[in-house]
Design a protein around this motif. Structure first.
Motif, PDB file in Angstrom:
ATOM      1  N   GLU A  20       0.836  -1.208   0.000  1.00 18.69           N
ATOM      2  CA  GLU A  20       0.000   0.000   0.000  1.00 18.69           C
ATOM      3  C   GLU A  20       0.864   1.249   0.000  1.00 18.69           C
ATOM      4  N   ASP A  21       1.951   1.220   0.761  1.00 23.57           N
ATOM      5  CA  ASP A  21       2.859   2.369   0.828  1.00 23.57           C
ATOM      6  C   ASP A  21       3.540   2.609  -0.524  1.00 23.57           C
ATOM      7  N   VAL A  22       4.033   1.547  -1.142  1.00 19.65           N
ATOM      8  CA  VAL A  22       4.717   1.659  -2.435  1.00 19.65           C
ATOM      9  C   VAL A  22       3.771   2.154  -3.520  1.00 19.65           C
ATOM     10  N   LEU A  23       2.517   1.701  -3.477  1.00 24.28           N
ATOM     11  CA  LEU A  23       1.559   2.023  -4.541  1.00 24.28           C
ATOM     12  C   LEU A  23       0.678   3.222  -4.214  1.00 24.28           C
ATOM     13  N   GLY A  24       0.992   3.902  -3.132  1.00 22.00           N
ATOM     14  CA  GLY A  24       0.152   5.003  -2.660  1.00 22.00           C
ATOM     15  C   GLY A  24      -0.040   6.142  -3.642  1.00 22.00           C
ATOM     16  N   THR A  25       0.915   6.351  -4.541  1.00 20.06           N
ATOM     17  CA  THR A  25       0.773   7.471  -5.483  1.00 20.06           C
ATOM     18  C   THR A  25       0.076   7.078  -6.782  1.00 20.06           C
ATOM     19  N   ILE A  26      -0.207   5.799  -6.960  1.00 22.69           N
ATOM     20  CA  ILE A  26      -0.951   5.365  -8.153  1.00 22.69           C
ATOM     21  C   ILE A  26      -2.416   5.731  -7.951  1.00 22.69           C
ATOM     22  N   ASP A  27      -3.020   6.296  -8.985  1.00 21.28           N
ATOM     23  CA  ASP A  27      -4.422   6.708  -8.912  1.00 21.28           C
ATOM     24  C   ASP A  27      -5.324   5.480  -9.026  1.00 21.28           C
ATOM     25  N   ALA A  28      -5.458   4.768  -7.907  1.00 23.57           N
ATOM     26  CA  ALA A  28      -6.285   3.558  -7.865  1.00 23.57           C
ATOM     27  C   ALA A  28      -6.690   3.321  -6.414  1.00 23.57           C
ATOM     28  N   LYS A  29      -7.774   2.604  -6.244  1.00 26.67           N
ATOM     29  CA  LYS A  29      -8.223   2.223  -4.904  1.00 26.67           C
ATOM     30  C   LYS A  29      -7.500   0.939  -4.525  1.00 26.67           C
ATOM     31  N   PHE A  30      -6.911   0.916  -3.346  1.00 27.16           N
ATOM     32  CA  PHE A  30      -6.142  -0.232  -2.864  1.00 27.16           C
ATOM     33  C   PHE A  30      -6.981  -0.985  -1.837  1.00 27.16           C
ATOM     34  N   ILE A  31      -7.240  -2.256  -2.110  1.00 21.47           N
ATOM     35  CA  ILE A  31      -8.066  -3.087  -1.223  1.00 21.47           C
ATOM     36  C   ILE A  31      -7.177  -4.211  -0.691  1.00 21.47           C
ATOM     37  N   LYS A  32      -7.272  -4.472   0.608  1.00 26.00           N
ATOM     38  CA  LYS A  32      -6.435  -5.503   1.229  1.00 26.00           C
ATOM     39  C   LYS A  32      -7.284  -6.693   1.666  1.00 26.00           C
ATOM     40  N   ALA A  33      -6.714  -7.900   1.482  1.00 22.48           N
ATOM     41  CA  ALA A  33      -7.333  -9.131   1.978  1.00 22.48           C
ATOM     42  C   ALA A  33      -6.225  -9.964   2.613  1.00 22.48           C
ATOM     43  N   THR A  34      -6.512 -10.529   3.787  1.00 16.54           N
ATOM     44  CA  THR A  34      -5.497 -11.317   4.493  1.00 16.54           C
ATOM     45  C   THR A  34      -5.614 -12.814   4.241  1.00 16.54           C
ATOM     46  N   SER A  35      -6.513 -13.199   3.345  1.00 12.76           N
ATOM     47  CA  SER A  35      -6.621 -14.607   2.962  1.00 12.76           C
ATOM     48  C   SER A  35      -7.260 -14.694   1.580  1.00 12.76           C
ATOM     49  N   ALA A  36      -7.067 -15.826   0.962  1.00 15.72           N
ATOM     50  CA  ALA A  36      -7.667 -16.042  -0.357  1.00 15.72           C
ATOM     51  C   ALA A  36      -9.191 -16.060  -0.256  1.00 15.72           C
ATOM     52  N   LYS A  37      -9.705 -16.649   0.802  1.00 17.63           N
ATOM     53  CA  LYS A  37     -11.163 -16.699   0.970  1.00 17.63           C
ATOM     54  C   LYS A  37     -11.739 -15.290   1.139  1.00 17.63           C
ATOM     55  N   GLU A  38     -11.061 -14.454   1.918  1.00 17.52           N
ATOM     56  CA  GLU A  38     -11.516 -13.073   2.077  1.00 17.52           C
ATOM     57  C   GLU A  38     -11.482 -12.344   0.732  1.00 17.52           C
ATOM     58  N   ALA A  39     -10.446 -12.593  -0.048  1.00 13.08           N
ATOM     59  CA  ALA A  39     -10.332 -11.965  -1.369  1.00 13.08           C
ATOM     60  C   ALA A  39     -11.479 -12.385  -2.285  1.00 13.08           C
ATOM     61  N   LEU A  40     -11.821 -13.670  -2.261  1.00 16.26           N
ATOM     62  CA  LEU A  40     -12.932 -14.147  -3.086  1.00 16.26           C
ATOM     63  C   LEU A  40     -14.247 -13.495  -2.672  1.00 16.26           C
ATOM     64  N   LEU A  41     -14.446 -13.321  -1.368  1.00 15.83           N
ATOM     65  CA  LEU A  41     -15.659 -12.634  -0.891  1.00 15.83           C
ATOM     66  C   LEU A  41     -15.689 -11.185  -1.352  1.00 15.83           C
ATOM     67  N   ILE A  42     -14.552 -10.519  -1.297  1.00 16.10           N
ATOM     68  CA  ILE A  42     -14.470  -9.131  -1.768  1.00 16.10           C
ATOM     69  C   ILE A  42     -14.843  -9.065  -3.241  1.00 16.10           C
ATOM     70  N   MET A  43     -14.344 -10.025  -4.024  1.00 11.04           N
ATOM     71  CA  MET A  43     -14.578 -10.006  -5.466  1.00 11.04           C
ATOM     72  C   MET A  43     -16.019 -10.321  -5.841  1.00 11.04           C
ATOM     73  N   LEU A  44     -16.768 -10.895  -4.926  1.00  8.64           N
ATOM     74  CA  LEU A  44     -18.196 -11.111  -5.189  1.00  8.64           C
ATOM     75  C   LEU A  44     -18.956  -9.791  -5.184  1.00  8.64           C
TER      76      LEU A  44
END
Length: 186
Positions: A20-44
């Motif tokens: 997140e720190d490295v990509l902070g200046t890119i004009d995009a929304k940064f979303i974090k997931a701490t597991s693959a299952k959480e990521a799949l739920l986010i993508m739904l």
């Protein structure tokens, strides 16, 4: 145009914060997931344009996540950059590409390399969204512009506009026919 969304998936919160720190200046929304299952739920519930995916995670590793992602038609084309702490064997690299990974990053992450690779994907995602918007307009050209224009040209009392509107209508029909040919060639 909707903002570009980057989903970072890593079981180590410190790695997510570093990304997140490295990509902070890119004009995009940064979303974090701490597991693959959480990521799949986010993508739904969200449209994601890029995934940064740690390979070594408990429960579901990066390969399993990637395979699951590619089996979902709505997510099959999302670019995924795999992040690993070890150099892949040739079989692992081939498997990752077969499952749809577009690139790899090796830990410890080099901030400039991360920034450049993700920045490129974000630029491509913006181009794709722009093309999709043009595609949407072109797909509606016949019913949204050409048919009403033809109806207008057929009415009495508008003869002074007739030549210009007829020419415009012909040009729009040519554009529509060209677009139909491109779309049908997919």
């Amino acid at each position: 145009m909707s903002p570009i969304q980057i989903l970072a998936v890593d079981d180590q919160i410190s790695s997510l914060l570093a990304l997140e720190d490295v990509l902070g200046t890119i004009d995009a929304k940064f979303i974090k997931a701490t597991s693959a299952k959480e990521a799949l739920l986010i993508m739904l519930n969200r449209s994601v344009d890029c995934v940064l995916l740690d390979v070594s995670m408990p429960e579901m590793d990066g390969f399993e996540f990637l395979k699951t992602l590619r089996n979902a038609p709505a997510h099959a084309k999302i670019p995924v950059i795999m992040i690993t702490g070890k150099v892949f064997s040739e079989n692992e690299t081939l498997k990752a590409y077969q499952y749809g990974a577009v690139d790899f990053l090796l830990k410890p992450l080099d901030p400039q390399t991360v920034y450049r690779k993700v920045s490129f994907i974000v630029q491509q995602a913006r181009r794709i969204k722009s093309i999709e918007k043009v595609e949407q307009h072109l797909n509606n050209l016949g019913t949204g512009v050409i048919m009403p224009l033809d109806a207008l040209l057929g009415k009495e009392g508008l003869q002074h506009y007739c030549n210009e509107l007829t020419e415009l209508s012909l040009q729009l029909k040519e554009l529509d026919a060209s677009w139909q040919g491109i779309r049908d060639a997919k």
